[in-house]
Design a protein around this motif. Structure first.
Motif, PDB file in Angstrom:
ATOM      1  N   GLN A   1       0.846  -1.181   0.000  1.00 25.41           N
ATOM      2  CA  GLN A   1       0.000   0.000   0.000  1.00 25.41           C
ATOM      3  C   GLN A   1       0.893   1.247   0.000  1.00 25.41           C
ATOM      4  N   TRP A   2       0.568   2.261   0.739  1.00 24.25           N
ATOM      5  CA  TRP A   2       1.338   3.503   0.765  1.00 24.25           C
ATOM      6  C   TRP A   2       0.935   4.308   1.995  1.00 24.25           C
ATOM      7  N   ASP A   3       1.719   5.301   2.325  1.00 24.04           N
ATOM      8  CA  ASP A   3       1.332   6.230   3.387  1.00 24.04           C
ATOM      9  C   ASP A   3       1.279   7.673   2.894  1.00 24.04           C
ATOM     10  N   VAL A   4       1.651   7.906   1.611  1.00 24.63           N
ATOM     11  CA  VAL A   4       1.566   9.245   1.027  1.00 24.63           C
ATOM     12  C   VAL A   4       0.853   9.130  -0.316  1.00 24.63           C
ATOM     13  N   VAL A   5      -0.273   9.828  -0.442  1.00 19.91           N
ATOM     14  CA  VAL A   5      -1.018   9.871  -1.693  1.00 19.91           C
ATOM     15  C   VAL A   5      -0.556  11.085  -2.486  1.00 19.91           C
ATOM     16  N   GLY A   6      -0.049  10.844  -3.703  1.00 22.66           N
ATOM     17  CA  GLY A   6       0.448  11.953  -4.505  1.00 22.66           C
ATOM     18  C   GLY A   6      -0.645  12.861  -5.022  1.00 22.66           C
ATOM     19  N   GLY A   7      -1.854  12.326  -5.188  1.00 22.84           N
ATOM     20  CA  GLY A   7      -2.952  13.139  -5.669  1.00 22.84           C
ATOM     21  C   GLY A   7      -2.803  13.578  -7.117  1.00 22.84           C
ATOM     22  N   ASP A   8      -2.047  12.786  -7.908  1.00 21.42           N
ATOM     23  CA  ASP A   8      -1.806  13.190  -9.299  1.00 21.42           C
ATOM     24  C   ASP A   8      -2.866  12.677 -10.263  1.00 21.42           C
TER      25      ASP A   8
ATOM     26  N   ALA B   1       0.948  20.676 -11.417  1.00 19.92           N
ATOM     27  CA  ALA B   1       2.124  19.944 -10.935  1.00 19.92           C
ATOM     28  C   ALA B   1       2.596  20.464  -9.587  1.00 19.92           C
ATOM     29  N   ALA B   2       2.499  21.767  -9.377  1.00 18.77           N
ATOM     30  CA  ALA B   2       2.942  22.345  -8.109  1.00 18.77           C
ATOM     31  C   ALA B   2       2.109  21.822  -6.944  1.00 18.77           C
ATOM     32  N   ALA B   3       0.811  21.671  -7.164  1.00 22.98           N
ATOM     33  CA  ALA B   3      -0.060  21.158  -6.103  1.00 22.98           C
ATOM     34  C   ALA B   3       0.265  19.704  -5.782  1.00 22.98           C
ATOM     35  N   VAL B   4       0.533  18.907  -6.805  1.00 26.54           N
ATOM     36  CA  VAL B   4       0.910  17.512  -6.579  1.00 26.54           C
ATOM     37  C   VAL B   4       2.218  17.443  -5.798  1.00 26.54           C
ATOM     38  N   ALA B   5       3.201  18.225  -6.208  1.00 28.03           N
ATOM     39  CA  ALA B   5       4.490  18.227  -5.516  1.00 28.03           C
ATOM     40  C   ALA B   5       4.326  18.655  -4.068  1.00 28.03           C
ATOM     41  N   ARG B   6       3.531  19.665  -3.843  1.00 29.64           N
ATOM     42  CA  ARG B   6       3.321  20.163  -2.480  1.00 29.64           C
ATOM     43  C   ARG B   6       2.675  19.098  -1.602  1.00 29.64           C
ATOM     44  N   GLN B   7       1.716  18.359  -2.145  1.00 28.80           N
ATOM     45  CA  GLN B   7       1.053  17.317  -1.367  1.00 28.80           C
ATOM     46  C   GLN B   7       2.029  16.211  -0.986  1.00 28.80           C
ATOM     47  N   VAL B   8       2.901  15.826  -1.920  1.00 28.55           N
ATOM     48  CA  VAL B   8       3.900  14.802  -1.609  1.00 28.55           C
ATOM     49  C   VAL B   8       4.894  15.316  -0.574  1.00 28.55           C
ATOM     50  N   LEU B   9       5.419  16.509  -0.786  1.00 31.88           N
ATOM     51  CA  LEU B   9       6.439  17.053   0.120  1.00 31.88           C
ATOM     52  C   LEU B   9       5.889  17.252   1.526  1.00 31.88           C
TER      53      LEU B   9
ATOM     54  N   VAL C   1       6.204   5.440   1.572  1.00 28.76           N
ATOM     55  CA  VAL C   1       5.898   4.921   0.245  1.00 28.76           C
ATOM     56  C   VAL C   1       4.917   5.901  -0.396  1.00 28.76           C
ATOM     57  N   VAL C   2       5.316   6.504  -1.506  1.00 34.07           N
ATOM     58  CA  VAL C   2       4.500   7.496  -2.200  1.00 34.07           C
ATOM     59  C   VAL C   2       3.849   6.830  -3.407  1.00 34.07           C
ATOM     60  N   VAL C   3       2.538   7.012  -3.560  1.00 34.22           N
ATOM     61  CA  VAL C   3       1.857   6.455  -4.725  1.00 34.22           C
ATOM     62  C   VAL C   3       1.577   7.573  -5.726  1.00 34.22           C
ATOM     63  N   LEU C   4       2.075   7.371  -6.950  1.00 36.91           N
ATOM     64  CA  LEU C   4       1.842   8.254  -8.088  1.00 36.91           C
ATOM     65  C   LEU C   4       1.438   7.382  -9.275  1.00 36.91           C
ATOM     66  N   HIS C   5       1.324   7.964 -10.445  1.00 37.69           N
ATOM     67  CA  HIS C   5       0.826   7.205 -11.598  1.00 37.69           C
ATOM     68  C   HIS C   5       1.707   7.401 -12.830  1.00 37.69           C
ATOM     69  N   CYS C   6       1.740   6.364 -13.656  1.00 41.32           N
ATOM     70  CA  CYS C   6       2.531   6.376 -14.893  1.00 41.32           C
ATOM     71  C   CYS C   6       1.574   6.251 -16.073  1.00 41.32           C
ATOM     72  N   THR C   7       0.663   7.225 -16.183  1.00 39.45           N
ATOM     73  CA  THR C   7      -0.379   7.184 -17.207  1.00 39.45           C
ATOM     74  C   THR C   7      -0.594   8.597 -17.723  1.00 39.45           C
ATOM     75  N   ARG C   8      -0.243   8.837 -18.967  1.00 39.57           N
ATOM     76  CA  ARG C   8      -0.339  10.193 -19.511  1.00 39.57           C
ATOM     77  C   ARG C   8      -1.759  10.746 -19.486  1.00 39.57           C
ATOM     78  N   SER C   9      -2.714   9.960 -19.919  1.00 37.35           N
ATOM     79  CA  SER C   9      -4.075  10.487 -20.042  1.00 37.35           C
ATOM     80  C   SER C   9      -4.708  10.757 -18.686  1.00 37.35           C
ATOM     81  N   ALA C  10      -4.356   9.961 -17.669  1.00 43.18           N
ATOM     82  CA  ALA C  10      -4.996  10.102 -16.361  1.00 43.18           C
ATOM     83  C   ALA C  10      -4.160  10.884 -15.360  1.00 43.18           C
ATOM     84  N   ALA C  11      -2.889  11.091 -15.637  1.00 44.42           N
ATOM     85  CA  ALA C  11      -2.017  11.804 -14.697  1.00 44.42           C
ATOM     86  C   ALA C  11      -1.011  12.637 -15.478  1.00 44.42           C
ATOM     87  N   PRO C  12      -1.479  13.663 -16.190  1.00 42.42           N
ATOM     88  CA  PRO C  12      -0.586  14.407 -17.084  1.00 42.42           C
ATOM     89  C   PRO C  12       0.442  15.277 -16.378  1.00 42.42           C
ATOM     90  N   ALA C  13       0.249  15.564 -15.086  1.00 45.65           N
ATOM     91  CA  ALA C  13       1.159  16.477 -14.382  1.00 45.65           C
ATOM     92  C   ALA C  13       2.267  15.762 -13.629  1.00 45.65           C
TER      93      ALA C  13
END
Length: 282
Positions: free
Chosen positions: A208-215, A221-229, A237-249
Motif C-alpha cells: 500500500q502507501w502512506d503518502v497519496v500523490g494526488g496526481d 504539478a505544483a499542487a501535486v508536488a506540495r502534497q507529496v512534500l 511509500v509514495v503512490v503516483l501514476h505512470c499514465t499520460r491520459s490520467a495523470a498528465p502532471a
C-alpha cells in the motif's frame, strides 16, 4: 683448477679429468589447484511473513529512522482490461517522459504494472523491467477491483482473484520482463480479508502507501508536488501514476519533488529495500 660448465639441462664438474657429470632437472612450477567453487546461492526479493491465519501480508511504509531518511516513489501503470478500444483510438496510458525523467534524475522506483498495460506497451514494459534503476511489481492483470464499491471500478470475483494476479505475471514474462517482484498493489488500494485470503497462495506481499500523490487527473504539478512534500516522512511509500491520459502532471511534479527531498536529506530507494529494512525475508 675446477671449472663449472652449466648448460640448460646438465651440470658437469671438470678438472684434470672428468670427475662428474649429472643431469639436473630444472625446477618445475606445479599448477596451483583452483579454489573450490560453489554456485552462488540464489537470492530472492524480500517479502513479509504471512499475516494472521496465513493471510497475505500488507506493507505500508518502512522504518521511521530519522538518521536514514529513505523514501520510495512508486508509480501505478494502470490500464483496465476493457480499455483496448480507447488505446486504439489514440488515448495514451503510458508516460515515457516520466520514465525518462526518473532516469535523468537517477531515481530508483517501483512500477506497479497491470498485465494489460504490459501487453499494450511491450517495448516499454521490457525496457523498464530490464533497467536496474527500476523494479516491476504486479498491479493485477485487469485493474478490476478486489472489493465492491472501489472508485467505480469493475469488480473481479473472489474465485478469479488469484488467476488475475497470475495472469499479470504471465503477461510480464511474455513481453520480456524476466524478474517481476513478488509485490502486489490492489487496484484502488481496495482490499478486505477475503481478498487477502484469496491471494495468500501466490506468496506476494501486498504493498500500500502512506503518502497519496494526488496526481490522478490533476493538472497542477505544483499542487501535486506540495502534497507529496508535505506528507513524506522517513520510510514513506509514495503512490503516483505512470499514465499520460490520467495523470498528465506527474512528470513535472517529480522534477520538483526529487531535488527538494534530496535537499532535505532523503535517499530514494525501491520498495524492496524498504521491505528488507523492515525485516523482510529473502
Amino acid at each position: 683448477m675446477i671449472l663449472l660448465v652449466r648448460r640448460a639441462a646438465a651440470v658437469c664438474v671438470l678438472g684434470t679429468a672428468l670427475t662428474a657429470c649429472a643431469t639436473v632437472q630444472p625446477p618445475q612450477q606445479r599448477p596451483r589447484p583452483a579454489p573450490p567453487t560453489s554456485p552462488a546461492a540464489p537470492s530472492s526479493p524480500p517479502t513479509l511473513a504471512p499475516g494472521p491465519s496465513g493471510l497475505t501480508p500488507v506493507f505500508r511504509n518502512g522504518p521511521r529512522t530519522p538518521d536514514d531518511r529513505t523514501v520510495a516513489l512508486t508509480f501505478d501503470a494502470d490500464m483496465t482490461a476493457d480499455q483496448g478500444p480507447r488505446a486504439a483510438a489514440g488515448e495514451r496510458f503510458d508516460h515515457p517522459r516520466l520514465i525518462a525523467a526518473l532516469r535523468a534524475l537517477e531515481v530508483p522506483a517501483t512500477v506497479f504494472m497491470t498485465g494489460r498495460w504490459a501487453e499494450e506497451y511491450p517495448d516499454q514494459a521490457r525496457s523498464i523491467g530490464r533497467d536496474p534503476l527500476f523494479e516491476v511489481a504486479n498491479h493485477s492483470y485487469s485493474h478490476y477491483a478486489f472489493t465492491d464499491d472501489c472508485y467505480g471500478l469493475p469488480t473481479v470475483s473472489a474465485d478469479r482473484m488469484r488467476a488475475d494476479v497470475e495472469r499479470a505475471y504471465t503477461a510480464f514474462r511474455e513481453v520480456g520482463v524476466a524478474d517481476p517482484m513478488p509485490y502486489f498493489r490492489f487496484p484502488g488500494g481496495c482490499h478486505d480479508r477475503a481478498a487477502l485470503r484469496a491471494l495468500a497462495p501466490t506468496g506476494v506481499t501486498a504493498v500500500q502507501w502512506d503518502v497519496v500523490g494526488g496526481d490522478a487527473f490533476a493538472t497542477d504539478a505544483a499542487a501535486v508536488a506540495r502534497q507529496v512534500l508535505d506528507g513524506v516522512r522517513p520510510g514513506s511509500v509514495v503512490v503516483l501514476h505512470c499514465t499520460r491520459s490520467a495523470a498528465p502532471a506527474t512528470e513535472r511534479a517529480v522534477r520538483r519533488i526529487v531535488p527538494e527531498l534530496r535537499r532535505r536529506g532523503y535517499r530514494f530507494v525501491k520498495v524492496s529495500e524498504l521491505i528488507a529494512t523492515a525485516g523482510g525475508r529473502g
